[in-house]
Scaffold this motif. Structure first.
Motif, mmCIF file in Angstrom:
data_model
loop_
_atom_site.group_PDB
_atom_site.id
_atom_site.type_symbol
_atom_site.label_atom_id
_atom_site.label_comp_id
_atom_site.label_asym_id
_atom_site.label_seq_id
_atom_site.Cartn_x
_atom_site.Cartn_y
_atom_site.Cartn_z
ATOM 1 N N ALA A 260 -4.495 -1.207 -2.434
ATOM 2 C CA ALA A 260 -3.604 -2.271 -1.978
ATOM 3 C C ALA A 260 -3.339 -3.176 -3.163
ATOM 4 N N LEU B 108 -6.161 -8.516 4.026
ATOM 5 C CA LEU B 108 -6.266 -7.148 3.517
ATOM 6 C C LEU B 108 -7.292 -6.313 4.282
ATOM 7 N N MET C 10 0.867 -1.176 0.000
ATOM 8 C CA MET C 10 0.000 0.000 0.000
ATOM 9 C C MET C 10 0.904 1.226 0.000
ATOM 10 N N PRO D 142 -8.331 -0.922 2.499
ATOM 11 C CA PRO D 142 -8.177 -0.239 1.213
ATOM 12 C C PRO D 142 -9.538 0.046 0.593
#
Length: 154
Positions: free
Chosen positions: A147, A90, A66, A95
């Motif tokens: 991301a 994640l 990221m 994100p």
């Protein structure tokens, strides 16, 4: 006379490039995206068949990157071993979009693997490794909270 490589051949993988307008063959090369790295944001500075460099630091395994967080080693060694928990990693990064680089060729993960991301309205875009690297850099440079989950198969 044979035709030169088509745009589809050129864009199909990060390792294919037209040698010149007058030669019909493509050859394999590593692609360097930037000559200098920005220390402020994680930029993909180069990549090849078996590595990706973030701010000139080479990584030879799967990673999550990221713009403003440390690079995370992603414990995925092949497309076939992907599991929901790999994508759930994640979630804590929050994100707005995930760019999944599926390896040397485009392969789409089963929707059950990314279901939690989708439920939380986090977009998931799948592309081959090279396209994912280029797309991440574009979205990152636009200030997006992106991301990149980049699969480098062992």
């Amino acid at each position: 006379m044979r035709e030169p490589c088509s745009w589809a051949d050129y864009s199909a993988t990060c390792l294919r490039a037209v040698t010149s307008c007058h030669q019909p063959a493509c050859r394999t090369i590593d692609l360097k995206l930037h000559q200098e790295a920005s220390g402020a944001l994680n930029t993909i500075t180069s990549y090849g068949a078996d590595y990706v460099a973030i701010n000139l630091e080479r990584h030879e395994g799967s990673i999550i990157v990221m713009p403003e967080t440390p690079v995370i080693q992603w414990p995925v060694t092949s497309f076939e071993t992907l599991a929901p928990e790999n994508f759930d990693a994640l979630l804590e990064l929050a994100p707005e979009v995930v760019v999944f680089g599926s390896g040397s060729r485009l392969r789409f993960p089963h929707p059950r693997l990314t279901a939690r991301l989708t439920q939380l309205r986090i977009g998931v875009e799948t592309m081959d490794f090279g396209a994912a690297c280029r797309t991440y850099n574009i979205l990152m440079s636009e200030g997006r909270r992106v991301a990149a989950a980049l699969l480098l198969e062992a």
